[in-house]
Scaffold this motif. Structure first.
Motif, short mmCIF file in Angstrom:
data_model
loop_
_atom_site.label_atom_id
_atom_site.label_comp_id
_atom_site.label_asym_id
_atom_site.label_seq_id
_atom_site.Cartn_x
_atom_site.Cartn_y
_atom_site.Cartn_z
N SER A 150 -30.31 -37.86 -31.48
CA SER A 150 -30.49 -38.81 -30.31
C SER A 150 -29.55 -38.25 -29.27
O SER A 150 -28.47 -37.54 -29.59
CB SER A 150 -30.15 -40.20 -30.79
OG SER A 150 -31.35 -40.56 -31.47
N GLY A 151 -29.87 -38.51 -28.09
CA GLY A 151 -29.06 -38.21 -26.94
C GLY A 151 -28.95 -36.41 -27.03
O GLY A 151 -29.75 -35.92 -27.03
N ARG A 152 -27.45 -36.06 -26.98
CA ARG A 152 -27.25 -34.78 -27.15
C ARG A 152 -27.15 -34.46 -28.51
O ARG A 152 -26.40 -35.15 -29.38
CB ARG A 152 -25.86 -34.36 -26.43
CG ARG A 152 -25.58 -32.94 -26.73
CD ARG A 152 -24.08 -32.53 -26.25
NE ARG A 152 -23.77 -31.29 -26.74
CZ ARG A 152 -22.36 -30.91 -26.68
NH1 ARG A 152 -21.71 -31.50 -26.22
NH2 ARG A 152 -22.07 -29.74 -27.06
N ARG A 192 -34.44 -40.70 -26.90
CA ARG A 192 -34.05 -40.00 -25.77
C ARG A 192 -34.55 -40.75 -24.45
O ARG A 192 -35.21 -41.47 -24.19
CB ARG A 192 -35.12 -38.60 -25.77
CG ARG A 192 -34.72 -37.69 -26.88
CD ARG A 192 -35.41 -36.21 -26.67
NE ARG A 192 -37.08 -36.59 -26.76
CZ ARG A 192 -37.57 -36.41 -27.57
NH1 ARG A 192 -37.25 -35.79 -28.72
NH2 ARG A 192 -39.17 -36.49 -27.45
N GLY A 228 -33.34 -28.91 -27.40
CA GLY A 228 -34.34 -29.97 -27.45
C GLY A 228 -35.56 -29.59 -26.65
O GLY A 228 -36.42 -30.67 -26.31
N PRO A 238 -29.16 -34.38 -21.54
CA PRO A 238 -29.58 -35.50 -22.49
C PRO A 238 -28.49 -36.65 -22.87
O PRO A 238 -28.78 -37.87 -23.11
CB PRO A 238 -30.05 -34.94 -24.00
CG PRO A 238 -29.85 -33.32 -23.60
CD PRO A 238 -29.20 -32.90 -22.20
N SER A 265 -31.52 -37.49 -19.30
CA SER A 265 -32.95 -37.43 -19.87
C SER A 265 -33.27 -36.52 -20.97
O SER A 265 -32.55 -35.24 -21.20
CB SER A 265 -34.07 -37.02 -18.75
OG SER A 265 -35.37 -36.87 -19.23
N GLY A 266 -34.21 -36.89 -21.66
CA GLY A 266 -34.38 -35.77 -22.73
C GLY A 266 -35.22 -34.71 -22.30
O GLY A 266 -35.91 -34.78 -21.15
#
Ligand SMILES: Cc1ncc(C[n+]2csc(CCOP(=O)(O)OP(=O)(O)O)c2C)c(N)n1
Ligand SMILES: [Mg+2]
Length: 562
Positions: free
Chosen positions: A155-157, A186, A215, A306, A323-324
């Motif tokens: 998730s995220g980074r 994300r 990603g 991210p 954002s993803g």
């Protein structure tokens, strides 16, 4: 409900959870600390267990698998010694924002803090190396904590999560249900952010898009290409992320790696707007933080990342968006294109410089092995889905400058700059995609750090083609040495084994190339060999970069000193 569940050992639960998270492949070096997990894997043919030869190689394989597939690479290693060997791959996953889940054996709970055999406090050891570190002290909590591990890793980074498994916890029984699969969280860009982004870009004279980070799915790459084409925007990429934008697109300008084209660096400095999508804008990408002012970049900076923590860390953005990559790429592709952009000529000039750079400069005394020509041949020979992996070292300047990356092909390289990455990454890529051509680039220095994993590859079946650039030195460091201490060679010369004989001893296909015309037939033979292949390229040690000779660097340093 719990009454109907069978009691499983901690080891069985770990494997049941890996299955629930749809793990298909795991990389390991065995240890007595996690025999229960190995035993449960005996009954889990859904998970292919790759038995590696050193944890550093295993960790790089898991990292490369994560980088390639976007799914966490799973690594299993034993207590202190295994964990210490594995740390280089965990550091790489951290710096490269790669999802990874590391399962480490740990001493029994009642022995903890006695400095028992091979005991290490993994929370302390991995604190700055991993995204999160945990230890599962209750068998009942295996599903909960492994689920958290997969969530955090993706998730995220994305990043590496380390999970310590005390050996008695793995033996205890619990009647709990495995949970999975994880669902990566994300962020999406908001409508207001996108409107502001479009307004800022439309106002620019000399915009520059900088793509990077992790990603990027294939559809996200197609979306960003659509956005670039629709708005005629020029785009470069961050260090070792050359596979995000098809290099053959007229919008692509090259990479901001260690051997970035000076013309590209000048263009990014001259841009009045930088739109960074996914890149951290780290030390290498920012050319030692010289591309923009700190903290005020002195130009419009839109930073999309991210993780909420990244924009504004060094360079203060005009607009920051969390954002993803699939989410932002889809949103950018759907934006109303900017009509008649002012930067058409600027984009064309930048692209012309990139294309000129693809022509290798003729070395003054024609070497018998002209690597520029070899790379030009490879650029034309490699199919669109080829996977290129690279170690750290000056040799990587040749593929990075002269190959043209594209999707579904990939570039897998350590943005952490870790030597020893190229061979294990190529092995993992071939295991993930046995039908595709995988070429691993490595120097003579890097090869002897993890080259023993060739044995792992041969045991598993299809293998990559390794191009071993032999210049009998730690060339990168020799280059820096000549710049600072010209003529004083210290700690950078290498006396190498006979690599061709070594490759043969492993059972790999092996060839030596000393002349340009020998490369193509050797490569074709290697591609037909259907097993790991090592092609040693006997380099002219003078050719220290794609742009400069060693003696020119030395002469220049001597002149500056005098
Ligand atoms: C694990 C690790 N150790 C040391 C370094 C420092 N280092 C960076 S490049 C390099 C030399 C690489 O030598 P080689 O693989 O032969 O490639 P070349 O530069 O000669 O092309 C060294 C020692 C590093 N990046 N990673
Ligand atoms: Mg070398």
């Amino acid at each position: 409900m719990a009454a109907n569940l069978p009691a499983l050992s901690g080891g069985q639960l770990v494997v049941a959870c890996l299955k629930a998270h749809r793990v298909e492949m795991a990389f390991s070096v065995a240890g007595e600390s996690y025999l229960e997990v190995l035993d449960a894997l005996y009954d889990a043919p859904e998970i292919r267990l790759i038995t590696c030869r050193q944890e550093g190689g295993a960790a790089f394989m898991a990292e490369a698998y994560g980088k390639l597939t976007g799914k966490p690479g799973v690594l299993l290693v034993t207590r202190g010694p295994g964990a210490c060997n594995a740390s280089i791959g965990i550091h790489t996953a951290f710096q490269d924002s790669t999802p990874m889940v590391v399962l480490v054996g740990q001493v029994a709970r009642h022995q903890i803090d006695r400095e028992a055999f091979q005991e290490v406090d993994f929370r302390k050891m991995y604190a700055p190396l991993a995204k999160w570190v945990t230890q599962i002290d209750m068998t009942e909590r295996v599903p909960e904590l492994l689920n958290q591990a997969f969530q955090v890793a993706t998730s995220g980074r994305p990043g590496p999560v380390v999970v310590a498994l005390p050996e008695d916890m793995l033996r205890d029984m619990a009647a709990v249900a495995p949970v999975g699969p994880y669902q990566a969280v994300r962020a999406h860009p908001g409508a207001q952010d996108l409107a502001e982004l479009r307004r800022l870009v439309a106002a620019a004279e000399r915009p520059m898009v900088l793509v990077g980070g992790s990603g990027w799915s294939d559809p996200a790459c197609a979306d960003i290409a659509k956005f670039l084409a629709a708005n005629d925007l020029p785009a470069c990429c961050s260090f070792r992320r050359q596979d995000i934008v098809d290099n053959r697109l007229g919008n692509y300008l090259g990479d901001l790696g260690t051997g970035a084209a000076p013309s590209l660096v000048a263009r990014v400095k001259a841009a009045d707007l930088v739109l960074a999508v996914g890149a951290r804008i780290g030390e290498i990408t920012s050319q030692s933080y010289s591309l923009m002012g700190i903290p005020d970049p002195g130009k419009t900076l839109i930073h999309i990342h991210p993780a909420a923590e990244e924009p504004g860390r060094v360079f203060r953005p005009t607009l920051a968006i969390q954002s993803g990559m699939p989410e932002i790429a889809a949103a950018l592709a759907a934006l109303d294109p900017i009509a008649n952009p002012r930067w058409a000529a600027w984009r064309k000039e930048c692209r012309a410089e990139y294309e000129a750079g693809l022509q290798p400069t003729k070395p003054t005394d024609a070497p018998t092995l002209d690597l520029g020509q070899v790379m030009t041949w490879l650029r034309e020979r490699l199919p669109d889905d080829a996977i290129i992996t690279s170690d750290a070292g000056n040799f990587s300047g040749w593929p990075n400058r002269f190959l043209q990356y594209r999707r579904p092909g990939r570039q897998l390289g350590p943005t952490s700059g870790a030597m020893g990455y190229g061979v294990p990454a190529a092995i993992a890529a071939k295991l993930a995609h046995p039908g595709r051509i995988v070429v691993g680039f490595v120097g003579d220095g890097g090869f002897l750090m993890t080259g023993q994993e060739i044995a792992t590859s041969l045991a598993e079946g299809p293998g990559p083609i390794i191009l071993l650039f032999n210049n009998a030195m730690y060339g990168t460091i020799r280059m820096h040495q000549e710049r600072r201490f010209p003529g004083r060679i210290s700690g950078t010369s290498l006396k190498n084994p006979d690599f061709t004989a070594l490759a043969r001893a492993y059972g790999a296909f092996s060839a030596t190339v000393s002349r340009t015309e020998e490369f193509a037939p050797a490569f074709e033979e290697a591609a037909a060999a259907k097993r790991a292949a090592i092609i040693e390229l006997k380099m002219d040690p003078e050719m220290i970069t794609t742009r400069a000779t060693l003696s020119a660097i030395r002469r220049q340093a001597e002149m500056t000193k005098a």
